[in-house]
Design an enzyme around this catalytic site. Sequence first.
Site, PDB file in Angstrom:
ATOM      1  N   SER A  58       0.800  -1.300  -0.067  1.00 55.93           N
ATOM      2  CA  SER A  58      -0.008  -0.062   0.071  1.00 55.93           C
ATOM      3  C   SER A  58       0.713   1.314  -0.061  1.00 55.93           C
ATOM      4  O   SER A  58       0.479   2.313  -0.801  1.00 55.93           O
ATOM      5  CB  SER A  58      -0.926  -0.056   1.288  1.00 55.93           C
ATOM      6  OG  SER A  58      -0.299  -0.183   2.463  1.00 55.93           O
ATOM      7  N   ASP A 110      -2.909   6.551  11.001  1.00 60.92           N
ATOM      8  CA  ASP A 110      -3.010   5.031  11.158  1.00 60.92           C
ATOM      9  C   ASP A 110      -1.737   4.354  11.768  1.00 60.92           C
ATOM     10  O   ASP A 110      -1.607   3.422  11.996  1.00 60.92           O
ATOM     11  CB  ASP A 110      -3.543   4.149  10.161  1.00 60.92           C
ATOM     12  CG  ASP A 110      -2.869   4.429   8.943  1.00 60.92           C
ATOM     13  OD1 ASP A 110      -1.600   4.975   8.958  1.00 60.92           O
ATOM     14  OD2 ASP A 110      -3.311   4.027   7.843  1.00 60.92           O
ATOM     15  N   HIS A 167       0.647   4.125   7.229  1.00 61.88           N
ATOM     16  CA  HIS A 167       0.982   4.472   5.945  1.00 61.88           C
ATOM     17  C   HIS A 167       1.716   5.815   6.015  1.00 61.88           C
ATOM     18  O   HIS A 167       1.331   6.752   6.831  1.00 61.88           O
ATOM     19  CB  HIS A 167      -0.347   4.687   5.220  1.00 61.88           C
ATOM     20  CG  HIS A 167      -1.122   3.414   5.012  1.00 61.88           C
ATOM     21  ND1 HIS A 167      -2.424   2.914   5.656  1.00 61.88           N
ATOM     22  CD2 HIS A 167      -0.786   2.374   4.341  1.00 61.88           C
ATOM     23  CE1 HIS A 167      -2.552   1.943   5.248  1.00 61.88           C
ATOM     24  NE2 HIS A 167      -1.841   1.535   4.297  1.00 61.88           N
TER      25      HIS A 167
END
Length: 316
Positions: A77, A285, A288
Amino acid sequence: MLSNTLGKKDPIPCVLTVAMKPARRPLLGALALAALLSFILLIPPPSGLLLFPSHRQTPTSPYAHRPKLLFLLAGQSNMAGRGAPPAPLPPPYLPHPRLLRLAADRRWVAATPPLHADIDTHKTCGLGPAMPFAHRVLLSSSPESAPSSVSEPGEGDPVVLGLVPCAVGGTRIWMWARGQPLYEAAVARTRAAVADGGGELGAVLWFQGESDTIEVDDARSYGGKMERLVADFRADLGLPNLPVIQVGLASGEGNYTEIVREAQKNVNLHNVIYVDAMGLPLSDDQLHLSTEAQLQLGEMLAQAYLEFNSSRDPKL
């Protein structure tokens, strides 16, 4: 000439779910999802049919069939990008007429973020490091750049960059092994990119490993799997000296981030370049990279590539 403004895009469809917490999913479930992914990425659609409605209006670039300097974008990601797009977009994320990306249907289109919207479809993609990386490399190829600038694919022609997005969030390194759908799709898309207009593959940009920090066995085996992945890419793409720029983790999903980071630092292969993301700002979070961090990382990746490119033997 392309406009320097981005048009509004339809919401990105969620047509695929990849295990975001692979340690808590049965192995058979992960394999079934990987098989579905192979169908989407590996098999090009019939002529005129697009898989993803959000990209139906993206025109084929006039530079589509020109030779290009290509970069394979792979990993999970943080390579696909989860940075929130500010308004207005920073200049390194704006389109450039000679900056293209290979869409999921294998057309060359203008590179506009999110680059992985039709590849990493299980989440809404955001800003990653590839656009600022590409802008910096393009800048280095301009006539006023330093003598160590990148060589151009066509004699006397301005350099055209082609980005080949292949990253998918939540994936472990075993899902990138030869024979697995993600690996086979990346190789097939890279071969298609080279075939359509020619040019050369400049490097693989690799940012992955957060999901391998959950289980200690995965973390401890990471280094060997990474070395095998690099060797397989080089063999299957016919490029024994292919540069691979890997990003050292800035975060992890589990408790074994340092084990994976040490494995990344100690990959014992030539032309594998390590760029450390540790210390770059994270989003809320704590997994990321933030938009600011992705901008910084893109510059770091470009600097690493340009320094390597200017110092290597041109015969290789």
